[in-house]
Design a protein around this motif. Structure first.
Motif, PDB file in Angstrom:
ATOM      1  N   LEU A  81      37.363 -10.156 -31.639  1.00 56.30           N
ATOM      2  CA  LEU A  81      38.813 -10.242 -31.462  1.00 56.30           C
ATOM      3  C   LEU A  81      39.164 -11.308 -30.432  1.00 56.30           C
ATOM      4  N   ASP A  82      38.429 -11.332 -29.323  1.00 55.65           N
ATOM      5  CA  ASP A  82      38.645 -12.366 -28.304  1.00 55.65           C
ATOM      6  C   ASP A  82      38.390 -13.755 -28.886  1.00 55.65           C
ATOM      7  N   ALA A  83      37.377 -13.860 -29.747  1.00 49.25           N
ATOM      8  CA  ALA A  83      37.058 -15.150 -30.368  1.00 49.25           C
ATOM      9  C   ALA A  83      38.205 -15.626 -31.249  1.00 49.25           C
ATOM     10  N   VAL A  84      38.786 -14.728 -32.045  1.00 57.43           N
ATOM     11  CA  VAL A  84      39.924 -15.119 -32.882  1.00 57.43           C
ATOM     12  C   VAL A  84      41.052 -15.644 -32.018  1.00 57.43           C
ATOM     13  N   ARG A  85      41.346 -14.944 -30.943  1.00 55.72           N
ATOM     14  CA  ARG A  85      42.462 -15.338 -30.079  1.00 55.72           C
ATOM     15  C   ARG A  85      42.241 -16.686 -29.404  1.00 55.72           C
ATOM     16  N   SER A  86      41.000 -17.021 -29.101  1.00 58.65           N
ATOM     17  CA  SER A  86      40.746 -18.301 -28.432  1.00 58.65           C
ATOM     18  C   SER A  86      40.398 -19.422 -29.404  1.00 58.65           C
ATOM     19  N   GLU A  87      39.708 -19.097 -30.507  1.00 57.73           N
ATOM     20  CA  GLU A  87      39.210 -20.142 -31.403  1.00 57.73           C
ATOM     21  C   GLU A  87      40.231 -20.599 -32.444  1.00 57.73           C
ATOM     22  N   LEU A  88      41.010 -19.684 -33.002  1.00 58.94           N
ATOM     23  CA  LEU A  88      41.960 -20.102 -34.037  1.00 58.94           C
ATOM     24  C   LEU A  88      42.959 -21.140 -33.519  1.00 58.94           C
ATOM     25  N   PRO A  89      43.514 -20.974 -32.312  1.00 62.10           N
ATOM     26  CA  PRO A  89      44.389 -22.039 -31.805  1.00 62.10           C
ATOM     27  C   PRO A  89      43.685 -23.388 -31.669  1.00 62.10           C
ATOM     28  N   MET A  90      42.378 -23.388 -31.372  1.00 65.43           N
ATOM     29  CA  MET A  90      41.644 -24.658 -31.301  1.00 65.43           C
ATOM     30  C   MET A  90      41.636 -25.359 -32.656  1.00 65.43           C
ATOM     31  N   VAL A  91      41.484 -24.583 -33.711  1.00 66.64           N
ATOM     32  CA  VAL A  91      41.400 -25.137 -35.064  1.00 66.64           C
ATOM     33  C   VAL A  91      42.768 -25.617 -35.544  1.00 66.64           C
ATOM     34  N   LEU A  92      43.834 -24.970 -35.114  1.00 66.64           N
ATOM     35  CA  LEU A  92      45.173 -25.253 -35.642  1.00 66.64           C
ATOM     36  C   LEU A  92      46.054 -26.079 -34.708  1.00 66.64           C
ATOM     37  N   SER A  93      45.550 -26.507 -33.560  1.00 63.36           N
ATOM     38  CA  SER A  93      46.360 -27.251 -32.591  1.00 63.36           C
ATOM     39  C   SER A  93      45.791 -28.649 -32.387  1.00 63.36           C
ATOM     40  N   TYR A  94      46.666 -29.645 -32.455  1.00 62.87           N
ATOM     41  CA  TYR A  94      46.241 -31.026 -32.243  1.00 62.87           C
ATOM     42  C   TYR A  94      47.453 -31.908 -32.029  1.00 62.87           C
ATOM     43  N   SER A  95      47.209 -33.104 -31.502  1.00 65.21           N
ATOM     44  CA  SER A  95      48.268 -34.051 -31.196  1.00 65.21           C
ATOM     45  C   SER A  95      47.783 -35.466 -31.524  1.00 65.21           C
ATOM     46  N   ALA A  96      48.671 -36.292 -32.006  1.00 66.84           N
ATOM     47  CA  ALA A  96      48.299 -37.655 -32.401  1.00 66.84           C
ATOM     48  C   ALA A  96      47.600 -38.431 -31.284  1.00 66.84           C
ATOM     49  N   PRO A  97      48.142 -38.460 -30.058  1.00 70.58           N
ATOM     50  CA  PRO A  97      47.496 -39.271 -29.017  1.00 70.58           C
ATOM     51  C   PRO A  97      46.097 -38.790 -28.635  1.00 70.58           C
ATOM     52  N   THR A  98      45.809 -37.503 -28.831  1.00 69.58           N
ATOM     53  CA  THR A  98      44.524 -36.939 -28.394  1.00 69.58           C
ATOM     54  C   THR A  98      43.769 -36.303 -29.557  1.00 69.58           C
ATOM     55  N   LEU A  99      44.002 -36.766 -30.758  1.00 71.57           N
ATOM     56  CA  LEU A  99      43.483 -36.106 -31.951  1.00 71.57           C
ATOM     57  C   LEU A  99      41.968 -35.916 -31.930  1.00 71.57           C
ATOM     58  N   ASP A 100      41.214 -36.961 -31.653  1.00 69.00           N
ATOM     59  CA  ASP A 100      39.751 -36.825 -31.662  1.00 69.00           C
ATOM     60  C   ASP A 100      39.285 -35.812 -30.620  1.00 69.00           C
TER      61      ASP A 100
END
Length: 155
Positions: free
Chosen positions: A39-58
């Motif tokens: 459950l903790d992994a879902v809460r921390s990892e899913l935002p990593m997969v779904l969050s990004y920004s053009a200037p810092t994409l890589d």
């Protein structure tokens, strides 16, 4: 049979005898600990997969690659290269996801399936400007002592 009143009285007496401190809770089972870790992994990892920004994409996508596994990792790399990167850079998109709620759908020693509700604001300047709320099914697999995302599918 002990009444609720007697139980409450015993708890007050115990707290008084120990100076107000309750004894530590009994150790949780291995299954409960694993479920909480997933459950903790879902809460921390899913935002990593779904969050990004053009200037810092890589820099945004690198940590996401570290929390996905199996065929989902291959699919993530393909979608990141062919869809996410070109669209994010051309439209200067910034997106940030937050897991609002998560719960257990199914648990086994070899996998944990969670459902979660997440929100993601639409990028500034897009029309209409709004917050997207979605529910997804997330399957996690234990890999080298960590729970990694092996599937994300809409509910």
């Amino acid at each position: 049979m002990t009444s609720l009143h007697e139980t409450a009285h015993e708890n007050v007496a115990e707290e008084t005898a120990t100076g107000g401190a309750r004894p530590p809770p009994a150790p949780r089972s291995r299954a409960e600990r694993a479920g909480q870790e997933a459950l903790d992994a879902v809460r921390s990892e899913l935002p990593m997969v779904l969050s990004y920004s053009a200037p810092t994409l890589d820099a945004d996508l690198d940590p996401a690659r570290g929390v996905v596994t199996g065929t989902f990792a291959e699919q993530f790399d393909q979608v990141a290269a062919s869809v996410i990167a070109p669209q994010t850079r051309s439209a200067m998109i910034t997106t940030s996801a937050t897991v609002n709620r998560a719960g257990l759908a199914q648990a086994r020693r070899t996998a944990s399936t969670r459902w979660c509700s997440w929100t993601r604001p639409r990028p500034p300047g897009t029309r209409p400007s709004r917050v997207t709320q979605s529910q997804v099914r997330v399957v996690l697999l234990p890999v080298e002592g960590r729970w990694l995302i092996s599937e994300v599918s809409p509910l």
